[in-house]
Design a protein around this motif. Structure first.
Motif, mmCIF file in Angstrom:
data_model
loop_
_atom_site.group_PDB
_atom_site.id
_atom_site.type_symbol
_atom_site.label_atom_id
_atom_site.label_comp_id
_atom_site.label_asym_id
_atom_site.label_seq_id
_atom_site.Cartn_x
_atom_site.Cartn_y
_atom_site.Cartn_z
ATOM 1 N N UNK A 203 82.727 26.048 73.494
ATOM 2 C CA UNK A 203 82.840 24.981 74.494
ATOM 3 C C UNK A 203 84.105 25.199 75.307
ATOM 4 N N UNK A 204 83.965 25.166 76.626
ATOM 5 C CA UNK A 204 85.113 25.184 77.535
ATOM 6 C C UNK A 204 85.300 23.771 78.060
ATOM 7 N N UNK B 107 85.558 34.576 81.490
ATOM 8 C CA UNK B 107 84.654 35.603 81.986
ATOM 9 C C UNK B 107 83.260 35.029 82.246
ATOM 10 N N UNK B 108 82.504 35.722 83.036
ATOM 11 C CA UNK B 108 81.138 35.332 83.376
ATOM 12 C C UNK B 108 80.281 35.224 82.114
ATOM 13 N N UNK B 109 79.517 34.142 82.037
ATOM 14 C CA UNK B 109 78.540 33.918 80.969
ATOM 15 C C UNK B 109 79.167 34.034 79.577
ATOM 16 N N UNK B 110 80.339 33.417 79.412
ATOM 17 C CA UNK B 110 81.072 33.545 78.148
ATOM 18 C C UNK B 110 81.069 32.280 77.297
ATOM 19 N N UNK B 111 80.492 31.184 77.795
ATOM 20 C CA UNK B 111 80.507 29.923 77.050
ATOM 21 C C UNK B 111 79.107 29.325 76.948
ATOM 22 N N UNK B 112 78.898 28.585 75.861
ATOM 23 C CA UNK B 112 77.629 27.880 75.653
ATOM 24 C C UNK B 112 77.620 26.514 76.329
#
Length: 269
Positions: A52-53, A105-110
């Motif tokens: 989670x960001x 980064x791109x596509x790094x978190x759910x």
């Protein structure tokens, strides 16, 4: 850290005017916001562990319970005071940053949480950029949860505080209703006030399949008014439990979105 400029009113408000670490625990309407945000997020979050960001995550109020639930949380906030507080939350990684220019980064978190940034970005282009950044760093199928302040929240709040008998206050709140903005010169900081339809449109325009919920429901201002005039805490009282029940019962009725203090858009990439 990006080159984006944060409104000085916002920085001053959170750095020295308000203690955000107690806002969701010290009053009944704050506690209502906390509990409803938790239950709405838990309804939609992927199972733990997931990444989670928490963008604009403040002092780590939500990061704390998310970590306790088993999630990996990285928090970003533009206020140094908040980052310092969040770093004291066991398991939370926190950094200074801006929602419009994330270092992830791109596509790094759910999951990406935007539980504050959208209502402190007064310009549509800035809100679009924050949502575009959330989209960029989310994995396909990932979840975004973005909060907004309801367009009519100030009307309800200042009625609860019995301020609207003053002509100058009527003018001030009337200006917020007309422009959907507060300039941050007095009391609250610079903010944009969404309608439910506007918040939904902004999130869907960013590419998300989304829906909008009212967080506190239609009776949060009753809690605020009662605490104001009695001086008693209403947390865990029958009135508080009734307000919580009302927020849940209001969910199926989109016309009641306008009665909540905060709105929450939940969407999938």
């Amino acid at each position: 850290m990006t080159a984006h400029r944060i409104a000085p009113e916002v920085m001053t408000f959170y750095a020295s005017t308000i203690d955000e670490s107690t806002r969701l625990s010290s009053t009944a309407d704050g506690r209502l916001e906390m509990l409803r945000t938790q239950e709405l997020l838990r309804r939609h979050l992927p199972p733990a562990p997931a990444r989670i960001l928490d963008v604009g995550g403040g002092p780590g109020t939500h990061a704390r319970w998310l970590i306790e639930d088993g999630y990996e949380v990285h928090l970003v906030d533009p206020v140094s005071r908040h980052v310092d507080q969040a770093q004291r939350v066991d398991g939370c990684v926190a950094e200074l940053g801006d929602a419009r220019g994330l270092t992830a980064e791109k596509e790094s978190y759910d999951v990406v949480l935007l539980l504050g940034p959208l209502y402190h970005l007064l310009e549509r282009a800035d809100r679009d950029q924050a949502l575009a950044e959330a989209y960029r760093v989310l994995r396909p199928g990932g979840l975004v949860a973005a909060a907004g302040i309801n367009r009519y929240a100030s009307l309800f709040e200042h009625t609860a505080f019995a301020h609207l008998h003053r002509e100058r206050m009527q003018e001030s709140i009337g200006n917020i209703l007309r422009t959907q903005m507060h300039d941050g010169k007095k009391a609250f900081t610079a903010a944009y006030f969404h309608s439910g339809a506007q918040l939904l449109e902004e999130v869907t325009a960013a590419g998300f399949d989304a829906q909008v919920f009212g967080i506190e429901g239609p009776t949060w201002a009753m809690l605020k008014a009662t605490e104001q005039y009695t001086g008693d805490s209403l947390i865990d009282t029958p009135l508080f439990q009734s307000a919580l029940a009302a927020a849940r019962m209001a969910e199926p009725y989109p016309e009641l979105l306008a009665a909540s203090s905060h709105l929450l858009a939940v969407g999938r990439r």
